[in-house]
Design an enzyme around this catalytic site. Structure first.
Site, PDB file in Angstrom:
ATOM      1  N   ASP A 218      -4.379  16.788  -7.373  1.00  0.00           N
ATOM      2  CA  ASP A 218      -3.561  15.754  -6.733  1.00  0.00           C
ATOM      3  C   ASP A 218      -2.123  15.982  -7.168  1.00  0.00           C
ATOM      4  OD1 ASP A 218      -2.305  13.464  -5.765  1.00  0.00           O
ATOM      5  OD2 ASP A 218      -4.031  12.175  -6.181  1.00  0.00           O
TER       6      ASP A 218
ATOM      7  N   GLU B 293       1.267  14.991   2.541  1.00  0.00           N
ATOM      8  CA  GLU B 293       0.043  15.446   3.206  1.00  0.00           C
ATOM      9  C   GLU B 293      -0.891  16.165   2.234  1.00  0.00           C
ATOM     10  OE1 GLU B 293      -2.539  15.820   6.161  1.00  0.00           O
ATOM     11  OE2 GLU B 293      -0.520  15.352   6.901  1.00  0.00           O
TER      12      GLU B 293
ATOM     13  N   ARG C 267       0.847  -1.195   0.000  1.00  0.00           N
ATOM     14  CA  ARG C 267       0.000   0.000   0.000  1.00  0.00           C
ATOM     15  C   ARG C 267       0.879   1.241   0.000  1.00  0.00           C
ATOM     16  NH1 ARG C 267      -4.559   2.484   0.066  1.00  0.00           N
ATOM     17  NH2 ARG C 267      -4.883   4.361   1.299  1.00  0.00           N
TER      18      ARG C 267
ATOM     19  N   ARG D 178       0.588  14.450  -5.963  1.00  0.00           N
ATOM     20  CA  ARG D 178       1.493  13.381  -5.540  1.00  0.00           C
ATOM     21  C   ARG D 178       2.276  12.783  -6.705  1.00  0.00           C
ATOM     22  NH1 ARG D 178      -2.795   9.957  -2.120  1.00  0.00           N
ATOM     23  NH2 ARG D 178      -4.061  10.639  -3.911  1.00  0.00           N
TER      24      ARG D 178
ATOM     25  N   GLN E   7      -8.352   3.407   6.615  1.00  0.00           N
ATOM     26  CA  GLN E   7      -7.611   2.718   5.556  1.00  0.00           C
ATOM     27  C   GLN E   7      -6.226   2.295   6.051  1.00  0.00           C
ATOM     28  OE1 GLN E   7      -7.576   5.174   1.972  1.00  0.00           O
ATOM     29  NE2 GLN E   7      -9.181   3.879   1.128  1.00  0.00           N
TER      30      GLN E   7
ATOM     31  N   CYS F 145      -8.819   8.179   5.759  1.00  0.00           N
ATOM     32  CA  CYS F 145      -7.404   7.800   5.791  1.00  0.00           C
ATOM     33  C   CYS F 145      -7.046   6.949   7.005  1.00  0.00           C
ATOM     34  CB  CYS F 145      -6.529   9.054   5.759  1.00  0.00           C
ATOM     35  SG  CYS F 145      -6.804  10.099   4.307  1.00  0.00           S
TER      36      CYS F 145
END
Length: 222
Positions: free
Chosen positions: A147, A113, A71, A149, A92, A89
């Site tokens: 997003d 974050e 993950r 990331r 999960q 979160c």
């Protein structure tokens, strides 16, 4: 609120990335509030391309010749630490630790974050969400990516751990797509549970509608 900017991020095949190396591997007993307990090896690294202090948490007995369950969990201070019900979160993370411990694999705890925009920006976006925007529109209203990331460091970490093909524990198709684009073979994407509360239904629906998360909308009634 003033427009804010983030550094540009790029995606590169992992074969073109500099090699990361293991810095420290230390045994840590994990204890959760619901009584679940498991021992893990927490691994740190030298040479990660984004310079952040990401962690790999080795759980169970990963088979170096097998296909571990992995993950990629992006840090969420409000959800992971304070138990915020505005997101899913924390649940999960808790689920992932137990499922990976049973299967054998790794949880990569990534210091990204707020989908990469940072803690203060995330809380600014929360304020806009309280005014009616969804989580993605709130980021856009701040002049930030939906997003931000990038999983290049995750690819480096997996290579340093000797992971080849993996099963990815995630509802987010972008994570699998980025890893594959970075040269990391993802055999299968395994969905997580659905952790809906009265506070996060709008957030979960936005994930499905904006970024095609594999969350059954019929389970989000209310």
């Amino acid at each position: 609120m003033p427009k804010q900017t983030l550094p540009e991020q790029s995606q590169t095949d992992s074969r073109a990335l500099p090699a990361a190396t293991v810095r420290t591997r230390v045994r840590v007993p994990l204890r959760f509030g619901d009584g679940y307990a498991v021992d893990a090896d927490v691994v740190t690294f030298h040479g990660l391309v984004d310079g952040l202090e990401h962690l790999a948490v080795a759980l169970g007995d990963p088979d170096p010749q097998g296909t571990p369950l992995v993950r990629l969990h992006s840090e969420c201070l409000t959800g992971d630490v304070f138990g915020s019900a505005r997101c899913d979160c924390g649940p999960q993370l808790r689920e992932a630790v137990e499922r990976i411990a049973e299967a054998g694999g790794y949880l990569l705890y990534l210091r990204q974050e707020g989908r990469g925009i940072g803690l203060y920006n995330k809380l600014d976006a929360y304020a806009l969400q309280d005014g009616g925007l969804d989580t993605y529109a709130a980021n856009a209203a701040l002049g930030l990516p939906e997003d931000a990331r990038d999983y290049s460091a995750a690819a480096q970490m997996l290579t340093a751990l000797g992971v080849g093909a993996l099963d990815l524990l995630s509802n987010n198709p972008d994570k699998a797509a980025q890893l594959r684009g970075l040269g990391v073979p993802v055999r299968d994407r395994v969905p997580t549970g659905v952790f809906a509360t009265g506070h996060n239904l709008h957030y979960l629906r936005a994930k499905v509608e904006h970024t095609n998360h594999t969350i059954a909308l019929d389970r989000l009634a209310g």
